[in-house]
Design a protein around this motif. Structure first.
Motif, PDB file in Angstrom:
ATOM      1  N   CYS A 324       0.855  -1.204   0.000  1.00 60.32           N
ATOM      2  CA  CYS A 324       0.000   0.000   0.000  1.00 60.32           C
ATOM      3  C   CYS A 324       0.882   1.241   0.000  1.00 60.32           C
ATOM      4  CB  CYS A 324      -0.907   0.031   1.239  1.00 60.32           C
ATOM      5  SG  CYS A 324      -1.909  -1.449   1.481  1.00 60.32           S
ATOM      6  N   GLU A 325       0.231   2.378  -0.276  1.00 67.26           N
ATOM      7  CA  GLU A 325       0.879   3.674  -0.137  1.00 67.26           C
ATOM      8  C   GLU A 325       0.392   4.264   1.175  1.00 67.26           C
ATOM      9  OE1 GLU A 325       2.668   7.222  -0.229  1.00 67.26           O
ATOM     10  OE2 GLU A 325       0.499   7.205  -0.246  1.00 67.26           O
ATOM     11  N   LEU A 326       1.313   4.546   2.083  1.00 67.97           N
ATOM     12  CA  LEU A 326       0.946   4.935   3.451  1.00 67.97           C
ATOM     13  C   LEU A 326       0.069   6.178   3.478  1.00 67.97           C
ATOM     14  CD1 LEU A 326       1.241   4.516   6.479  1.00 67.97           C
ATOM     15  CD2 LEU A 326       3.339   5.869   6.407  1.00 67.97           C
ATOM     16  N   ASN A 327       0.372   7.149   2.655  1.00 68.53           N
ATOM     17  CA  ASN A 327      -0.403   8.390   2.687  1.00 68.53           C
ATOM     18  C   ASN A 327      -1.871   8.169   2.332  1.00 68.53           C
ATOM     19  OD1 ASN A 327       1.707  10.051   3.503  1.00 68.53           O
ATOM     20  ND2 ASN A 327       2.432  10.357   1.405  1.00 68.53           N
ATOM     21  N   ASP A 328      -2.162   7.174   1.486  1.00 68.56           N
ATOM     22  CA  ASP A 328      -3.562   6.870   1.175  1.00 68.56           C
ATOM     23  C   ASP A 328      -4.318   6.422   2.430  1.00 68.56           C
ATOM     24  OD1 ASP A 328      -3.081   7.491  -1.444  1.00 68.56           O
ATOM     25  OD2 ASP A 328      -2.822   5.401  -2.097  1.00 68.56           O
ATOM     26  N   ILE A 329      -3.663   5.589   3.266  1.00 65.91           N
ATOM     27  CA  ILE A 329      -4.294   5.134   4.507  1.00 65.91           C
ATOM     28  C   ILE A 329      -4.500   6.307   5.459  1.00 65.91           C
ATOM     29  CG2 ILE A 329      -4.015   3.582   6.490  1.00 65.91           C
ATOM     30  CD1 ILE A 329      -2.314   1.782   4.722  1.00 65.91           C
ATOM     31  N   LEU A 330      -3.506   7.171   5.534  1.00 62.86           N
ATOM     32  CA  LEU A 330      -3.605   8.321   6.445  1.00 62.86           C
ATOM     33  C   LEU A 330      -4.689   9.302   5.989  1.00 62.86           C
ATOM     34  CD1 LEU A 330       0.185   9.021   7.127  1.00 62.86           C
ATOM     35  CD2 LEU A 330      -1.410   7.593   8.419  1.00 62.86           C
ATOM     36  N   LYS A 331      -4.821   9.492   4.689  1.00 60.93           N
ATOM     37  CA  LYS A 331      -5.876  10.390   4.186  1.00 60.93           C
ATOM     38  C   LYS A 331      -7.258   9.847   4.524  1.00 60.93           C
ATOM     39  CE  LYS A 331      -3.135  12.191   0.335  1.00 60.93           C
ATOM     40  NZ  LYS A 331      -2.942  12.191  -1.150  1.00 60.93           N
TER      41      LYS A 331
END
Length: 488
Positions: A324-331
């Protein structure tokens, strides 16, 4: 030929004596006394020569007597010297046979000794690599062997004191108690004294050293031979510190659950009794219904949190890790919390890294952990303050920060902030909670994703939770491993 000259002289002399013996027996002309004297003289001379030659060079004499020419019929006649030759040759052959047999046995014993030495070295190496301590005593309490893990239970020789007793058994007991720690010595003595009642005994004790403190379980077992004679005693010592801590945590968990369930249930019961008695006005009854509803919600949150934590820890919930791309989860987590922050007039800011942060995680679990952190930040931050969500790359890790300018956490509460059911006493009245949210976050970060989480806080200035997880995609690692080597 020259080196064997004296032996040929000996042989000629012996042949001459044999011939004289035969003539004396068959001749009718010689005097019997003269014949006897000549025979005795010849015998003495022959024996003297033979003994002297044997003392000088036994190996050469043995080789001479083994000569096949000495086995001629005329040399093995049934007379004194013929019998002597036959017996000498027989003794030499028997000695040769015994020597060969002894040499073979010696070779076999040497090979067996080498094999046993290798096995002993192998067994000692295996025992030294065990995490369990092993101590072996003989039947007199003397310590025969101890592996590396058992070193903390053996008293260093420099710290031992000299014990003297009259009784041999008492002396051995004193020596054993002087060599090993008192807990082991006591267990050893009790085990051997009760060898008829039971083969083994066990004991648990706590040991504190300069750099360690833990609980141990020692099991002592008597060893016997095929005749049921006592050979000695082996003591196996296992570190049960983690097991003891787990039992304590389990007991605390059960106690905390009972306490958390008891409080809202007691409130619900009291409110219901008031309603059943009919002592409340209609507006008061509605207020009581509201209190009951709040307590039921509290019980529901508690049960759900406990179920989620138990299901994740026990492995009932399947962990599905993907690239996954971490920033996608954080958003996604920020989108869930932003409305709650807006209701409290809290400024919510996302400062996510411009870099692509690849991670291999369970998207739902990690997302829930971030939501819990953000929810706590909003919950314990007063109106008009600020909450920030940050991400960055640091070496081979991805770092997530949840920072607020809220109430903060007292220093004495920081070591317990991730304990189950723990709630900061000073902040209990600010918001409802079960004390399981941060425990769940800690488990998801550390156990599920092999990361770490830490907290820094100052009272009335704010708190910052920092989460660190490994950086990188699993598929990229596979491709690198499968790539063929570059040839120049």
């Amino acid at each position: 030929m020259k080196s064997y000259g004296k032996y040929w002289v000996l042989v000629v002399l012996l042949l001459f004596m044999s011939c004289v013996d035969n003539l004396l027996v068959t001749s009718q002309l010689a005097s019997p006394m003269l014949a006897l004297a000549a025979s005795l003289v010849a015998s003495l001379v022959g024996w003297a020569w033979l003994v002297k030659s044997l003392q000088k060079d036994r190996d050469q004499i043995s080789a001479c007597l083994r000569n096949p020419e000495l086995l001629r019929p005329e040399l093995t006649q049934k007379n004194f010297f013929g019998n002597l030759f036959a017996e000498a040759i027989q003794k030499i052959e028997e000695s040769d046979t015994e020597l060969v047999s002894t040499t073979q046995v010696k070779t076999m014993l040497k090979a067996r000794l080498n094999a046993l030495s290798k096995k002993e070295a192998l067994m000692e190496s295996v025992l030294d690599h065990l995490e369990t301590g092993v101590l072996v005593f003989d039947a007199q309490h003397t310590l025969e062997f101890s592996n590396q893990a058992a070193s903390k239970f053996v008293i260093p020789e420099a710290d031992r004191t000299q014990n003297t007793c009259e009784s041999g058994l008492a002396l051995n007991k004193a020596l054993s108690s002087d060599v090993v720690i008192p807990e082991i010595a006591s267990l050893l003595t009790k085990t051997i004294e009760r060898k008829d009642a039971t083969l083994s005994r066990r004991s648990e004790f706590q040991l504190t050293g300069l750099d360690f403190q833990s609980h141990y379980r020692a099991i002592a077992t008597n060893l016997f031979d095929e005749n049921q004679a006592l050979l000695g005693t082996v003591i196996v010592v296992e570190n049960i510190g983690e097991e003891t801590n787990e039992k304590e945590r389990h007991a605390e968990f059960v106690s905390s659950v009972a306490h958390e369930l008891k409080t809202p249930m007691a409130g619900i019961k009291a409110y219901i009794e008031m309603l059943l008695d009919g002592d409340c006005e209609e507006d008061e009854a509605e207020e009581l219904y509201g209190f009951i509803n709040e307590q039921i919600d509290r019980l529901t949150r508690l049960v759900n949190s406990m179920l989620n934590l138990a299901r994740i820890e026990s492995g009932v919930v399947e962990i599905k890790r993907h690239d996954c791309e971490l920033n996608d989860i954080l958003k996604s987590a920020a989108d869930v919390i932003s409305p709650n922050a807006g209701e409290k007039d809290i400024t919510f800011t996302s400062e996510l890294s411009d870099l692509y942060l690849p991670v291999h995680v369970d998207r739902d679990m990690l997302g829930q952990a971030i939501i819990n952190l953000l929810s706590n930040a909003v919950k314990y931050t007063p109106h008009g303050h600020e909450v920030r969500l940050r991400s960055r790359m640091e070496d081979n890790t991805a770092v997530i920060e949840v920072r607020d300018t809220g109430m903060g956490i007292p220093e004495n509460s920081l070591p317990h902030i991730f304990d189950r059911f723990y709630r900061v006493p000073e902040n209990n009245r600010s918001a409802a909670g079960t004390g399981l949210g941060l425990a769940l976050v800690h488990f998801i970060v550390t156990n599920v994703h092999n990361g770490s989480i830490s907290v820094q806080s100052v009272v009335n200035k704010g708190t910052c939770f920092t989460v660190t997880i490994p950086l990188g995609h699993k598929e990229q690692k596979k491709k690198k491993q499968l790539a063929p080597p570059v040839t120049v």
